[in-house]
Design a protein around this motif. Structure first.
Motif, PDB file in Angstrom:
ATOM      1  N   ALA A   5       0.802  -1.241  -0.082  1.00 40.07           N
ATOM      2  CA  ALA A   5      -0.320   0.032  -0.080  1.00 40.07           C
ATOM      3  C   ALA A   5       1.321   0.714  -0.082  1.00 40.07           C
ATOM      4  N   LEU A   6       1.819   1.553   0.771  1.00 38.54           N
ATOM      5  CA  LEU A   6       2.587   2.420   0.931  1.00 38.54           C
ATOM      6  C   LEU A   6       3.417   2.335  -0.930  1.00 38.54           C
ATOM      7  N   ALA A   7       4.487   1.877  -1.436  1.00 37.40           N
ATOM      8  CA  ALA A   7       5.077   1.711  -2.816  1.00 37.40           C
ATOM      9  C   ALA A   7       4.106   2.060  -3.483  1.00 37.40           C
ATOM     10  N   SER A   8       2.399   1.909  -3.488  1.00 36.98           N
ATOM     11  CA  SER A   8       1.694   2.138  -4.598  1.00 36.98           C
ATOM     12  C   SER A   8       1.385   3.517  -4.308  1.00 36.98           C
ATOM     13  N   TYR A   9       1.239   4.051  -2.847  1.00 32.19           N
ATOM     14  CA  TYR A   9       0.600   5.620  -2.385  1.00 32.19           C
ATOM     15  C   TYR A   9       1.998   6.547  -3.746  1.00 32.19           C
ATOM     16  N   LEU A  10       3.273   5.476  -2.732  1.00 37.55           N
ATOM     17  CA  LEU A  10       4.406   6.950  -3.185  1.00 37.55           C
ATOM     18  C   LEU A  10       4.821   6.600  -5.346  1.00 37.55           C
ATOM     19  N   ILE A  11       4.065   5.778  -5.533  1.00 39.33           N
ATOM     20  CA  ILE A  11       4.454   5.602  -7.003  1.00 39.33           C
ATOM     21  C   ILE A  11       3.110   7.096  -7.068  1.00 39.33           C
ATOM     22  N   ASN A  12       1.833   6.683  -6.818  1.00 40.41           N
ATOM     23  CA  ASN A  12       1.580   7.872  -7.387  1.00 40.41           C
ATOM     24  C   ASN A  12       0.848   9.020  -6.533  1.00 40.41           C
ATOM     25  N   LEU A  13       2.140   9.513  -6.267  1.00 35.66           N
ATOM     26  CA  LEU A  13       2.549  10.142  -5.255  1.00 35.66           C
ATOM     27  C   LEU A  13       4.118  10.654  -6.644  1.00 35.66           C
TER      28      LEU A  13
ATOM     29  N   ILE B 167      14.373  14.630 -10.338  1.00 38.01           N
ATOM     30  CA  ILE B 167      13.729  14.583  -9.058  1.00 38.01           C
ATOM     31  C   ILE B 167      13.266  14.040  -8.288  1.00 38.01           C
ATOM     32  N   ILE B 168      12.871  13.649  -9.338  1.00 39.58           N
ATOM     33  CA  ILE B 168      11.892  11.651  -8.153  1.00 39.58           C
ATOM     34  C   ILE B 168      12.360  10.922  -7.493  1.00 39.58           C
ATOM     35  N   GLN B 169      13.213  11.004  -8.467  1.00 36.69           N
ATOM     36  CA  GLN B 169      13.924   9.622  -8.413  1.00 36.69           C
ATOM     37  C   GLN B 169      15.312   9.902  -7.162  1.00 36.69           C
ATOM     38  N   ASN B 170      15.799  11.391  -6.652  1.00 38.60           N
ATOM     39  CA  ASN B 170      16.132  11.379  -5.882  1.00 38.60           C
ATOM     40  C   ASN B 170      15.026  11.693  -4.230  1.00 38.60           C
ATOM     41  N   THR B 171      13.984  11.990  -4.104  1.00 45.66           N
ATOM     42  CA  THR B 171      12.852  12.304  -3.522  1.00 45.66           C
ATOM     43  C   THR B 171      12.206  11.214  -2.952  1.00 45.66           C
ATOM     44  N   PHE B 172      12.243  10.072  -4.093  1.00 49.06           N
ATOM     45  CA  PHE B 172      12.279   8.184  -3.495  1.00 49.06           C
ATOM     46  C   PHE B 172      13.261   8.617  -2.560  1.00 49.06           C
ATOM     47  N   TYR B 173      14.892   8.927  -3.078  1.00 51.10           N
ATOM     48  CA  TYR B 173      15.400   7.921  -1.665  1.00 51.10           C
ATOM     49  C   TYR B 173      15.624   8.686  -0.178  1.00 51.10           C
TER      50      TYR B 173
ATOM     51  N   VAL C 287      13.303   9.608   0.911  1.00 54.36           N
ATOM     52  CA  VAL C 287      11.389   9.370   1.583  1.00 54.36           C
ATOM     53  C   VAL C 287      12.077   7.999   1.546  1.00 54.36           C
ATOM     54  N   TYR C 288      13.321   7.744   1.570  1.00 55.90           N
ATOM     55  CA  TYR C 288      13.940   6.042   2.398  1.00 55.90           C
ATOM     56  C   TYR C 288      15.107   6.150   3.060  1.00 55.90           C
ATOM     57  N   LEU C 289      15.122   6.933   2.755  1.00 53.32           N
ATOM     58  CA  LEU C 289      15.884   7.207   4.422  1.00 53.32           C
ATOM     59  C   LEU C 289      15.248   8.407   5.518  1.00 53.32           C
ATOM     60  N   LEU C 290      14.822   8.342   5.693  1.00 55.33           N
ATOM     61  CA  LEU C 290      13.675   9.333   6.223  1.00 55.33           C
ATOM     62  C   LEU C 290      12.388   8.209   6.227  1.00 55.33           C
ATOM     63  N   LEU C 291      11.890   7.617   6.419  1.00 52.49           N
ATOM     64  CA  LEU C 291      11.122   7.108   6.406  1.00 52.49           C
ATOM     65  C   LEU C 291      10.320   6.371   7.303  1.00 52.49           C
ATOM     66  N   ASP C 292      11.143   6.613   8.557  1.00 46.18           N
ATOM     67  CA  ASP C 292      10.719   6.222  10.074  1.00 46.18           C
ATOM     68  C   ASP C 292      10.541   7.323  10.839  1.00 46.18           C
TER      69      ASP C 292
ATOM     70  N   TRP D 183       5.430  16.835   2.380  1.00 45.09           N
ATOM     71  CA  TRP D 183       7.157  16.779   2.577  1.00 45.09           C
ATOM     72  C   TRP D 183       7.359  16.203   1.046  1.00 45.09           C
ATOM     73  N   PHE D 184       7.298  15.843   0.463  1.00 49.83           N
ATOM     74  CA  PHE D 184       7.326  14.870  -0.515  1.00 49.83           C
ATOM     75  C   PHE D 184       7.107  16.266  -1.502  1.00 49.83           C
ATOM     76  N   PHE D 185       6.159  16.833  -2.051  1.00 43.91           N
ATOM     77  CA  PHE D 185       5.877  18.175  -2.547  1.00 43.91           C
ATOM     78  C   PHE D 185       7.201  19.040  -1.929  1.00 43.91           C
ATOM     79  N   ARG D 186       7.554  19.340  -1.340  1.00 43.64           N
ATOM     80  CA  ARG D 186       8.165  20.603  -1.236  1.00 43.64           C
ATOM     81  C   ARG D 186       9.461  19.838  -0.818  1.00 43.64           C
ATOM     82  N   VAL D 187       9.533  19.036  -0.992  1.00 40.34           N
ATOM     83  CA  VAL D 187      11.070  18.326  -0.931  1.00 40.34           C
ATOM     84  C   VAL D 187      11.629  18.717  -2.642  1.00 40.34           C
TER      85      VAL D 187
END
Length: 163
Positions: A6-14, A35-41, A43-48, A58-62
């Motif tokens: 669900a999270l992966a699907s949400y992030l892909i749509n985002l 830019i999207i790839q860097n933002t995904f990275y 997200v991975y680093l800060l997921l917790d 946050w995703f939009f702002r970054v």
């Protein structure tokens, strides 16, 4: 469906949503993808540290900050062009009006200040709250409301005050 799926699907749509926004703001396809790839990275680093509530803004702002940084970096390159070539490049440059002018509301917004237009899209196209928009654009909530009011007022005046 698993929570991870669900999270992966949400992030892909985002990511797709932000990708379209970056293209609408004039980013090249390759730059928007980076830019999207860097933002995904990030997200991975800060997921917790990210919560369901703050992930989207946050995703939009970054992503928008990275796009602004990229634009600044490109503007600082000292390339000197003749006025003729520069004006041709300006005409070719793809902006929000060119991409979105098929829809009446986008046509009505074409002469509205960019800052008002961005807030209008974030509110009515991307369905962000005033608080989320303030977070994304790093401005006060009252400023969001004021600029949104001015965007609506501009549209209202173009349609002759008819509702």
């Amino acid at each position: 469906m698993k929570k991870e799926d669900a999270l992966a699907s949400y992030l892909i749509n985002l990511g797709e949503e932000v990708f379209r926004l970056l293209l609408a703001k004039g980013a090249k396809k390759e730059d928007a993808e980076d830019i999207i790839q860097n933002t995904f990275y990030k997200v991975y680093l800060l997921l917790d540290d990210l919560t369901e509530r703050n992930l989207r803004p946050w995703f939009f702002r970054v992503s928008l900050n990275e796009y602004i940084d990229l634009k600044r970096k490109k503007e600082q390159q000292n390339i000197y062009l003749s006025e003729e070539i520069y004006s041709k490049l300006q005409q070719i440059d793809c902006d929000m009006n060119t991409i979105l002018n098929n829809d009446e509301i986008f046509y009505l917004l074409k002469d509205v200040k960019t800052e008002y237009k961005e807030i209008f899209f974030l509110k009515y196209y991307y369905d962000f709250s005033y608080e989320e928009i303030a977070t994304i654009l790093d401005i006060q909530i009252d400023s969001v409301k004021q600029k949104l009011y001015r965007a609506r007022k501009s549209i209202h005046s173009k349609i002759g005050g008819k509702r």
